[in-house]
Design a protein around this motif. Structure first.
Motif, PDB file in Angstrom:
ATOM      1  N   ALA A 199       9.480   3.568  11.279  1.00  0.00           N
ATOM      2  CA  ALA A 199      10.348   3.183  10.160  1.00  0.00           C
ATOM      3  C   ALA A 199      10.436   4.308   9.134  1.00  0.00           C
ATOM      4  O   ALA A 199      11.519   4.603   8.600  1.00  0.00           O
ATOM      5  N   PHE A 200       9.313   4.956   8.841  1.00  0.00           N
ATOM      6  CA  PHE A 200       9.324   6.024   7.848  1.00  0.00           C
ATOM      7  C   PHE A 200      10.036   7.275   8.350  1.00  0.00           C
ATOM      8  O   PHE A 200      10.439   8.118   7.550  1.00  0.00           O
ATOM      9  N   ARG A 201      10.202   7.402   9.640  1.00  0.00           N
ATOM     10  CA  ARG A 201      10.928   8.553  10.181  1.00  0.00           C
ATOM     11  C   ARG A 201      12.431   8.282  10.218  1.00  0.00           C
ATOM     12  O   ARG A 201      13.227   9.164  10.543  1.00  0.00           O
ATOM     13  N   GLY A 202      12.832   7.057   9.907  1.00  0.00           N
ATOM     14  CA  GLY A 202      14.245   6.709   9.859  1.00  0.00           C
ATOM     15  C   GLY A 202      14.700   6.511   8.430  1.00  0.00           C
ATOM     16  O   GLY A 202      14.085   6.979   7.471  1.00  0.00           O
ATOM     17  N   GLU A 203      15.810   5.803   8.280  1.00  0.00           N
ATOM     18  CA  GLU A 203      16.363   5.533   6.947  1.00  0.00           C
ATOM     19  C   GLU A 203      15.538   4.448   6.272  1.00  0.00           C
ATOM     20  O   GLU A 203      15.251   3.409   6.876  1.00  0.00           O
ATOM     21  N   LEU A 204      15.183   4.670   5.011  1.00  0.00           N
ATOM     22  CA  LEU A 204      14.329   3.744   4.274  1.00  0.00           C
ATOM     23  C   LEU A 204      15.063   3.312   3.003  1.00  0.00           C
ATOM     24  O   LEU A 204      14.981   3.993   1.979  1.00  0.00           O
ATOM     25  N   PRO A 205      15.775   2.204   3.042  1.00  0.00           N
ATOM     26  CA  PRO A 205      16.551   1.776   1.864  1.00  0.00           C
ATOM     27  C   PRO A 205      15.665   1.628   0.629  1.00  0.00           C
ATOM     28  O   PRO A 205      14.663   0.916   0.660  1.00  0.00           O
ATOM     29  N   HIS A 206      16.031   2.328  -0.445  1.00  0.00           N
ATOM     30  CA  HIS A 206      15.292   2.301  -1.709  1.00  0.00           C
ATOM     31  C   HIS A 206      13.812   2.665  -1.524  1.00  0.00           C
ATOM     32  O   HIS A 206      12.972   2.318  -2.361  1.00  0.00           O
ATOM     33  N   GLY A 207      13.496   3.334  -0.416  1.00  0.00           N
ATOM     34  CA  GLY A 207      12.120   3.718  -0.149  1.00  0.00           C
ATOM     35  C   GLY A 207      11.197   2.557   0.169  1.00  0.00           C
ATOM     36  O   GLY A 207       9.977   2.705   0.088  1.00  0.00           O
ATOM     37  N   GLY A 210       0.817  -1.214   0.000  1.00  0.00           N
ATOM     38  CA  GLY A 210       0.000   0.000   0.000  1.00  0.00           C
ATOM     39  C   GLY A 210       0.847   1.259   0.000  1.00  0.00           C
ATOM     40  O   GLY A 210       0.576   2.206  -0.756  1.00  0.00           O
ATOM     41  N   PHE A 211       1.901   1.280   0.819  1.00  0.00           N
ATOM     42  CA  PHE A 211       2.740   2.467   0.882  1.00  0.00           C
ATOM     43  C   PHE A 211       3.580   2.645  -0.386  1.00  0.00           C
ATOM     44  O   PHE A 211       3.917   3.772  -0.753  1.00  0.00           O
ATOM     45  N   ARG A 212       3.908   1.546  -1.084  1.00  0.00           N
ATOM     46  CA  ARG A 212       4.579   1.668  -2.379  1.00  0.00           C
ATOM     47  C   ARG A 212       3.686   2.406  -3.376  1.00  0.00           C
ATOM     48  O   ARG A 212       4.147   3.252  -4.143  1.00  0.00           O
ATOM     49  N   VAL A 213       2.413   2.076  -3.386  1.00  0.00           N
ATOM     50  CA  VAL A 213       1.482   2.750  -4.294  1.00  0.00           C
ATOM     51  C   VAL A 213       1.356   4.227  -3.920  1.00  0.00           C
ATOM     52  O   VAL A 213       1.339   5.108  -4.795  1.00  0.00           O
ATOM     53  N   LEU A 214       1.275   4.515  -2.631  1.00  0.00           N
ATOM     54  CA  LEU A 214       1.208   5.909  -2.193  1.00  0.00           C
ATOM     55  C   LEU A 214       2.452   6.674  -2.630  1.00  0.00           C
ATOM     56  O   LEU A 214       2.369   7.817  -3.095  1.00  0.00           O
ATOM     57  N   ALA A 215       3.620   6.052  -2.506  1.00  0.00           N
ATOM     58  CA  ALA A 215       4.872   6.721  -2.872  1.00  0.00           C
ATOM     59  C   ALA A 215       4.916   7.035  -4.358  1.00  0.00           C
ATOM     60  O   ALA A 215       5.322   8.133  -4.771  1.00  0.00           O
ATOM     61  N   ALA A 216       4.515   6.075  -5.180  1.00  0.00           N
ATOM     62  CA  ALA A 216       4.543   6.280  -6.633  1.00  0.00           C
ATOM     63  C   ALA A 216       3.590   7.392  -7.040  1.00  0.00           C
ATOM     64  O   ALA A 216       3.925   8.244  -7.880  1.00  0.00           O
ATOM     65  N   THR A 217       2.402   7.406  -6.448  1.00  0.00           N
ATOM     66  CA  THR A 217       1.409   8.425  -6.809  1.00  0.00           C
ATOM     67  C   THR A 217       1.813   9.795  -6.279  1.00  0.00           C
ATOM     68  O   THR A 217       1.607  10.813  -6.947  1.00  0.00           O
ATOM     69  N   SER A 218       2.404   9.832  -5.101  1.00  0.00           N
ATOM     70  CA  SER A 218       2.883  11.093  -4.543  1.00  0.00           C
ATOM     71  C   SER A 218       3.930  11.724  -5.452  1.00  0.00           C
ATOM     72  O   SER A 218       3.916  12.938  -5.703  1.00  0.00           O
ATOM     73  N   GLU A 219       4.812  10.894  -5.995  1.00  0.00           N
ATOM     74  CA  GLU A 219       5.836  11.407  -6.915  1.00  0.00           C
ATOM     75  C   GLU A 219       5.201  11.869  -8.228  1.00  0.00           C
ATOM     76  O   GLU A 219       5.571  12.918  -8.770  1.00  0.00           O
ATOM     77  N   GLU A 220       4.238  11.102  -8.726  1.00  0.00           N
ATOM     78  CA  GLU A 220       3.586  11.445  -9.994  1.00  0.00           C
ATOM     79  C   GLU A 220       2.901  12.810  -9.926  1.00  0.00           C
ATOM     80  O   GLU A 220       2.960  13.598 -10.880  1.00  0.00           O
ATOM     81  N   TYR A 221       2.245  13.116  -8.796  1.00  0.00           N
ATOM     82  CA  TYR A 221       1.471  14.354  -8.687  1.00  0.00           C
ATOM     83  C   TYR A 221       2.152  15.414  -7.826  1.00  0.00           C
ATOM     84  O   TYR A 221       1.549  16.442  -7.515  1.00  0.00           O
ATOM     85  N   ASP A 222       3.397  15.136  -7.430  1.00  0.00           N
ATOM     86  CA  ASP A 222       4.171  16.097  -6.632  1.00  0.00           C
ATOM     87  C   ASP A 222       3.441  16.476  -5.348  1.00  0.00           C
ATOM     88  O   ASP A 222       3.344  17.652  -4.990  1.00  0.00           O
ATOM     89  N   TRP A 223       2.931  15.469  -4.656  1.00  0.00           N
ATOM     90  CA  TRP A 223       2.194  15.708  -3.425  1.00  0.00           C
ATOM     91  C   TRP A 223       3.091  15.755  -2.183  1.00  0.00           C
ATOM     92  O   TRP A 223       2.672  16.272  -1.143  1.00  0.00           O
ATOM     93  N   THR A 224       4.262  15.159  -2.240  1.00  0.00           N
ATOM     94  CA  THR A 224       5.169  15.035  -1.081  1.00  0.00           C
ATOM     95  C   THR A 224       4.430  14.516   0.162  1.00  0.00           C
ATOM     96  O   THR A 224       4.445  15.148   1.224  1.00  0.00           O
TER      97      THR A 224
END
Length: 468
Positions: free
Chosen positions: A377-385, A336-350
């Motif tokens: 986990a998301f507040r720390g280092e996230l290898p390859h996101g 689920g969070f992978r999908v959120l990350a991809a869409t956030s990048e697509e629409y520049d939502w950050t």
């Protein structure tokens, strides 16, 4: 007088709209209310009891809008799609610069982006707000995911923080981004919900049909799990509902419920966007597929007669099953969070993924003990996101995967259907292969279509010797 005007309006007095209006009134806000079927209004005011003193009912849209303080804030709790477009067309001429319209339904985020852009041209603000928690959550504290302008959030913030569910005194609501961000986060929330529900249903089926446990005994196991790392709202209610008996027949209630599940579209939207973004959400896709297959009840019953059903009983260890469940849940959230990350990048939502996990910790359907770890986990280092590559989750998956392999292997050998559990395992195994199978696919594409391929360690497009 202006002081008598309401701070916010709620249009739509169905289950969710009524609950949210009462929640706002209880928190000290003056709320204007109305409904398309005006005959509902008097009954709602009567049922509101003492809270009716904080509610102002109106019979017409014009009076409803006029009864709001400016800049106006109106929450619409009506069906998504065409009804929302029709309502915008009716209400927009009555509004002024700076007014905000909120769509609190499960809308397609593409529609939300379109409406936001169109209304901005008129000086109006449009908010897509995801609301989770059902009727009880709406009445006593939902989780809310808000998308829209900073201006809108400034108008809404105090009301929404007051009515939201709380986790350790922190309101489970936030402004997540512009235009469709809030609705898309809610869409993915629902996709995760689909997958988690399907995993729970598959575990129940393995215990009930495979190991021949009675529903009440399975319910007690879920209750025990809810006291540990698997604690979640869905585990909690499953433990409860499995122990109810049907007053008509005396049988467990689940045994008299038709095994055909409906869906309203958000799960499918998650899968569609995942594919569009080039991401894998195969657990959510499996859950959507399982619901679709469930509707073919007559076909499945005929197929069981012709093809045979599951072939044998299973020996199930509750501890192994709980570890398999944990692995599947981690992988479900990760997708689920992978999908959120991809869409956030697509629409520049950050999008702030840690904050999203925190907003989900109380009030919503997918709240679980795991969300604290995900937020950290998301507040720390996230290898390859990737959530699954963080030290905590990589270690936990290493511990749990043998159990998932055993459960999936035993179920497959016995002919038991486990689409979500098996999808979880296949995604995990695919992601941990440094060398996969796509080289064969690329070679095939070049062979039949001259599509070209990349070579290891070399730039550019290359072709195989079959074209020499």
């Amino acid at each position: 007088m202006a002081d008598d005007k309401a701070q916010i309006g709620v249009y739509g007095l169905g289950t969710m709209g009524s609950a949210l209006a009462l929640n706002m009134a209880e928190k000290g806000f003056r709320v204007a209310v109305t409904n398309r079927e005006v005959e509902w209004i008097a009954e709602f005011m009567k049922e509101a009891g003492d809270l009716a003193n904080a509610l102002v009912a109106h019979d017409t849209l014009e009076a409803f809008v006029a009864g709001l303080k400016t800049p106006r804030v109106i929450l619409f709790m009506i069906p998504s799609g065409k009804p929302m477009d029709m309502m915008i067309e009716a209400v927009a001429p009555l509004l002024e610069d700076g007014d905000t319209i909120i769509d609190g339904g499960n809308a397609n985020f593409h529609d939300t982006r379109r409406r936001s852009a169109a209304l901005a041209e008129k000086g109006l603000h449009f908010v897509g707000m995801g609301v989770s928690g059902g009727e009880k959550g709406a009445r006593h504290g939902p989780s809310m995911m808000v998308g829209g302008s900073d201006h809108s959030w400034a108008q809404l913030r105090n009301v929404l923080r007051a009515i939201a569910a709380r986790y350790e005194d922190e309101p489970c609501v936030d402004h997540l981004g512009p235009d469709g961000a809030g609705h898309f986060v809610k869409t993915v929330h629902n996709g995760i919900e689909y997958a988690d529900m399907q995993v729970i249903a598959e575990i129940y089926a393995l215990l009930h049909y495979g190991a021949v446990w009675p529903p009440a005994e399975i319910g007690k196991l879920f209750e025990a799990w809810n006291e540990g790392p698997l604690k979640s709202y869905l585990v909690e209610i499953t433990g409860q509902l499995l122990q109810y008996h049907d007053p008509k027949t005396g049988h467990p209630v689940v045994d008299v419920i038709k095994d055909a599940a409906g869906q309203k579209g958000t799960g499918r939207w998650t899968v569609v966007e995942a594919v569009r973004m080039g991401q894998a959400a195969n657990m959510i896709e499996a859950a959507v597929g399982a619901r679709s297959w469930s509707s073919e009840k007559d076909t499945r019953q005929s197929a069981q007669t012709i093809l045979g059903g599951a072939r044998g009983a299973l020996e199930v260890d509750a501890g192994t099953l709980s570890e398999a469940f944990m692995a599947a849940r981690i992988l479900c959230y990760a997708q689920g969070f992978r999908v959120l990350a991809a869409t956030s990048e697509e629409y520049d939502w950050t999008l702030d993924f840690a904050r999203i996990a925190e907003v989900w910790r109380a009030g919503c359907i997918i709240r679980s003990a795991l969300l604290d770890d995900i937020s950290e986990a998301f507040r720390g280092e996230l290898p390859h996101g990737q959530l699954i590559l963080t030290p905590r989750f990589a270690s936990r998956l290493t511990e749990c995967l043998p159990a998932l392999r055993k459960v999936v292997g035993d179920a497959v050998a016995g002919g038991h259907a486990i689409p979500a559990l098996s999808a979880a395992l296949q995604w995990y195994d695919t992601m941990r292969q440094g060398f996969g199978t796509a080289n064969i696919i690329q070679a095939q594409r070049d062979f039949f279509g001259y599509h070209g391929f990349e070579r290891l360690g070399e730039e550019g497009v290359h072709h195989g010797p079959w074209w020499d």
